[in-house]
Write a protein that holds these residues in place. Structure first.
Motif, PDB file in Angstrom:
ATOM      1  N   THR A 120       0.814  -1.219   0.000  1.00 32.50           N
ATOM      2  CA  THR A 120       0.000   0.000   0.000  1.00 32.50           C
ATOM      3  C   THR A 120       0.847   1.268   0.000  1.00 32.50           C
ATOM      4  O   THR A 120       0.312   2.373  -0.054  1.00 32.50           O
ATOM      5  CB  THR A 120      -0.927   0.037   1.230  1.00 32.50           C
ATOM      6  OG1 THR A 120      -0.125  -0.026   2.419  1.00 32.50           O
ATOM      7  CG2 THR A 120      -1.910  -1.129   1.215  1.00 32.50           C
ATOM      8  N   LYS A 121       2.174   1.119   0.089  1.00 29.66           N
ATOM      9  CA  LYS A 121       3.060   2.274   0.120  1.00 29.66           C
ATOM     10  C   LYS A 121       4.215   2.016  -0.846  1.00 29.66           C
ATOM     11  O   LYS A 121       5.325   1.679  -0.458  1.00 29.66           O
ATOM     12  CB  LYS A 121       3.580   2.533   1.536  1.00 29.66           C
ATOM     13  CG  LYS A 121       4.239   3.891   1.697  1.00 29.66           C
ATOM     14  CD  LYS A 121       4.641   4.158   3.147  1.00 29.66           C
ATOM     15  CE  LYS A 121       5.229   5.551   3.303  1.00 29.66           C
ATOM     16  NZ  LYS A 121       5.662   5.810   4.699  1.00 29.66           N
ATOM     17  N   ASP A 176      -3.475   4.320  -6.671  1.00 29.78           N
ATOM     18  CA  ASP A 176      -3.727   4.693  -5.277  1.00 29.78           C
ATOM     19  C   ASP A 176      -2.775   4.005  -4.316  1.00 29.78           C
ATOM     20  O   ASP A 176      -2.703   4.377  -3.141  1.00 29.78           O
ATOM     21  CB  ASP A 176      -5.174   4.360  -4.895  1.00 29.78           C
ATOM     22  CG  ASP A 176      -5.485   2.878  -5.028  1.00 29.78           C
ATOM     23  OD1 ASP A 176      -4.983   2.246  -5.985  1.00 29.78           O
ATOM     24  OD2 ASP A 176      -6.229   2.345  -4.188  1.00 29.78           O
ATOM     25  N   ARG A 177      -2.015   3.027  -4.787  1.00 33.22           N
ATOM     26  CA  ARG A 177      -1.042   2.340  -3.943  1.00 33.22           C
ATOM     27  C   ARG A 177       0.330   3.013  -3.970  1.00 33.22           C
ATOM     28  O   ARG A 177       1.223   2.622  -3.218  1.00 33.22           O
ATOM     29  CB  ARG A 177      -0.860   0.885  -4.391  1.00 33.22           C
ATOM     30  CG  ARG A 177      -2.147   0.119  -4.654  1.00 33.22           C
ATOM     31  CD  ARG A 177      -2.904  -0.235  -3.408  1.00 33.22           C
ATOM     32  NE  ARG A 177      -4.074  -1.041  -3.747  1.00 33.22           N
ATOM     33  CZ  ARG A 177      -4.078  -2.363  -3.833  1.00 33.22           C
ATOM     34  NH1 ARG A 177      -2.973  -3.043  -3.594  1.00 33.22           N
ATOM     35  NH2 ARG A 177      -5.179  -3.023  -4.154  1.00 33.22           N
ATOM     36  N   PHE A 213      -0.407  -7.504  -5.795  1.00 26.95           N
ATOM     37  CA  PHE A 213      -1.376  -6.511  -5.322  1.00 26.95           C
ATOM     38  C   PHE A 213      -2.773  -7.090  -5.092  1.00 26.95           C
ATOM     39  O   PHE A 213      -3.706  -6.347  -4.780  1.00 26.95           O
ATOM     40  CB  PHE A 213      -1.459  -5.349  -6.310  1.00 26.95           C
ATOM     41  CG  PHE A 213      -0.258  -4.440  -6.273  1.00 26.95           C
ATOM     42  CD1 PHE A 213      -0.193  -3.395  -5.358  1.00 26.95           C
ATOM     43  CD2 PHE A 213       0.811  -4.630  -7.132  1.00 26.95           C
ATOM     44  CE1 PHE A 213       0.909  -2.557  -5.310  1.00 26.95           C
ATOM     45  CE2 PHE A 213       1.920  -3.797  -7.102  1.00 26.95           C
ATOM     46  CZ  PHE A 213       1.981  -2.756  -6.175  1.00 26.95           C
TER      47      PHE A 213
END
Length: 337
Positions: free
Chosen positions: A56-57, A76-77, A181
Motif C-alpha cells: 500500500t506504500k 492509489d497504492r 497486489f
C-alpha cells in the motif's frame, strides 16, 4: 545519458548482488489479519519475495513502472514517484502522476538516506542503475533488509539479461504484479486485451516483406543506435521490421558513421525526448536529419521516413506492447487500412 548506459557503471556491484537467490519476507501484516489469496511468493532477478498482504506504500522509479501500475488501476497504492519529463504521457495518465508526491527531481530514485526514509513496502523500477551504491543509492539488498523489496520490470536485472529481452516478460510482469497486489483478475483482463492487440498487429504484418529499420538516438558520428539484441530490436522484429544493425550484439551503443552510412535503411525509428534532467534535448526531427545526412543514399533519407518513438517505450513496461502496434502501423500502413 540514458539509464541503459548507467547499467554499465553498476553491473559489477548490482549483478553480484543478484547472483544468488535470497528469500525476503515482504509487506508483512503485523496485525496478523488474513488476506484472501495471500501469502504470495514471487521470484524476480534471483530473489524470492513473499507478500503477506498487498503493498500500500509503493515507490516507483523510471516512469514506465508507474505507467504499468496505472494501467492496472493501482495508482492509489503509489506513495512516491520520480520525476518524468522525458516523453509525452500516455492518454489519461498525467492526472494520476500529478497527484502522487515526487520524491526525486530526476528519473532516478533518490539518494540512499532519502530512499530508506520512505518506509516503502515495495519499489518498482526497470533498471539496476538506481540501486548502484557508487552513485549514492541504496542497494537492492539494503532495501530488502529494511523491509522494502524491489521488483525490476522486463527482467532487466543486469546488462546481459537486458540483451535477452522478450515481449513475453511484460505479460509475466503484469501477472506477477496482479498477484502481488491481490488483483489477479484485473491483470489477466489487461493481459488478454494487450495480447489480442499484439496478436492482431503481428498477424497483419507476418507475411509482408520486412522493412529495413535503423533505430537511432542521434549523433553525427559516432551515432547512438540500437543493435540486434534487446528491447528495441524486439519491438522492430514484432512490428515486421528488420534491424539493419542485427550484427551488433548490443541494445544501446555507439556505431561509427561509416557503418551507419553502409546500412541503407528504409526507415528510421528515432528516440524522442522532451527534456533530460530538465535540459532541452535535440528533437526527433533534428536527430533524423543528422542520420539522413550520414546515410544520404539510403531509401529512408530519400523518402525522409522516420518515426519518433518516446524513449519511455524503449524501457520495460506496459507501453512496450503499444509501441509494437505503433511501429507496425508506421512500417506497414497498408496492413492497417
Amino acid at each position: 545519458m540514458r539509464r541503459l548506459v548507467l547499467l554499465l557503471v553498476s553491473v559489477l556491484v548490482v549483478a553480484g548482488c543478484g547472483s544468488r537467490p535470497a528469500t525476503h519476507q515482504a509487506a508483512a501484516d503485523r496485525s496478523g489479519a488474513q488476506h484472501p489469496g495471500f501469502p504470495v511468493t514471487i521470484e524476480n532477478c534471483g530473489r524470492t519475495y513473499t507478500f503477506d498482504k498487498p503493498p500500500t506504500k509503493v515507490v516507483t522509479g523510471y516512469h514506465p513502472a508507474l505507467e504499468t501500475l496505472i494501467a492496472l488501476g493501482l495508482q492509489d497504492r503509489v506513495a512516491g514517484r520520480t520525476n518524468f519529463s522525458e516523453s509525452a504521457f500516455l492518454p489519461g495518465q498525467k492526472e494520476h502522476y500529478d497527484k502522487i508526491p515526487e520524491i526525486s527531481p530526476t528519473i532516478m530514485l533518490p539518494q540512499k538516506e532519502i530512499m530508506l526514509s520512505q518506509g516503502a513496502d515495495l519499489v518498482i523500477d526497470n533498471s539496476p542503475a538506481s540501486f548502484d551504491p557508487a552513485g549514492g543509492y541504496a542497494t537492492i539488498d539494503e532495501l530488502a533488509a529494511a523491509g522494502t523489496p524491489v521488483y525490476l520490470l522486463g527482467n532487466w536485472c543486469d546488462p546481459e539479461s537486458q540483451l535477452e529481452f522478450d515481449i513475453e516478460q511484460i505479460f509475466t510482469d503484469l501477472r506477477n504484479l496482479g498477484a502481488i497486489f491481490g488483483v489477479p483478475d484485473r491483470a489477466e483482463k489487461l493481459i488478454t486485451e494487450l495480447r489480442a492487440q499484439l496478436d492482431d498487429a503481428t498477424r497483419r504484418v507476418a507475411d509482408r516483406p520486412k522493412v529495413r529499420v535503423l533505430a537511432t538516438d542521434g549523433g553525427k558520428g559516432p551515432v547512438n543506435a540500437y543493435g540486434g539484441t534487446g528491447l528495441t530490436n524486439e519491438l522492430i522484429r514484432l512490428a515486421g521490421g528488420e534491424n539493419v544493425l542485427a550484427d551488433v550484439r548490443a541494445d544501446y551503443t555507439e556505431v561509427s558513421a561509416e557503418k551507419i552510412a553502409a546500412t541503407d535503411p528504409e526507415a528510421l525509428i528515432v528516440s524522442e525526448y522532451a527534456t533530460l534532467r530538465g535540459e532541452p534535448m535535440p528533437t526527433a526531427p533534428q536527430k533524423a536529419a543528422d542520420t539522413f545526412a550520414i546515410a544520404r543514399n539510403s531509401t529512408a533519407a530519400k523518402e525522409r521516413r522516420y518515426l519518433p518513438l518516446p524513449v519511455a517505450a524503449q524501457h520495460p513496461g506496459y507501453r512496450n506492447v503499444l509501441a509494437v502496434i505503433e511501429i507496425a502501423k508506421f512500417l506497414h500502413p497498408e496492413a492497417f487500412s
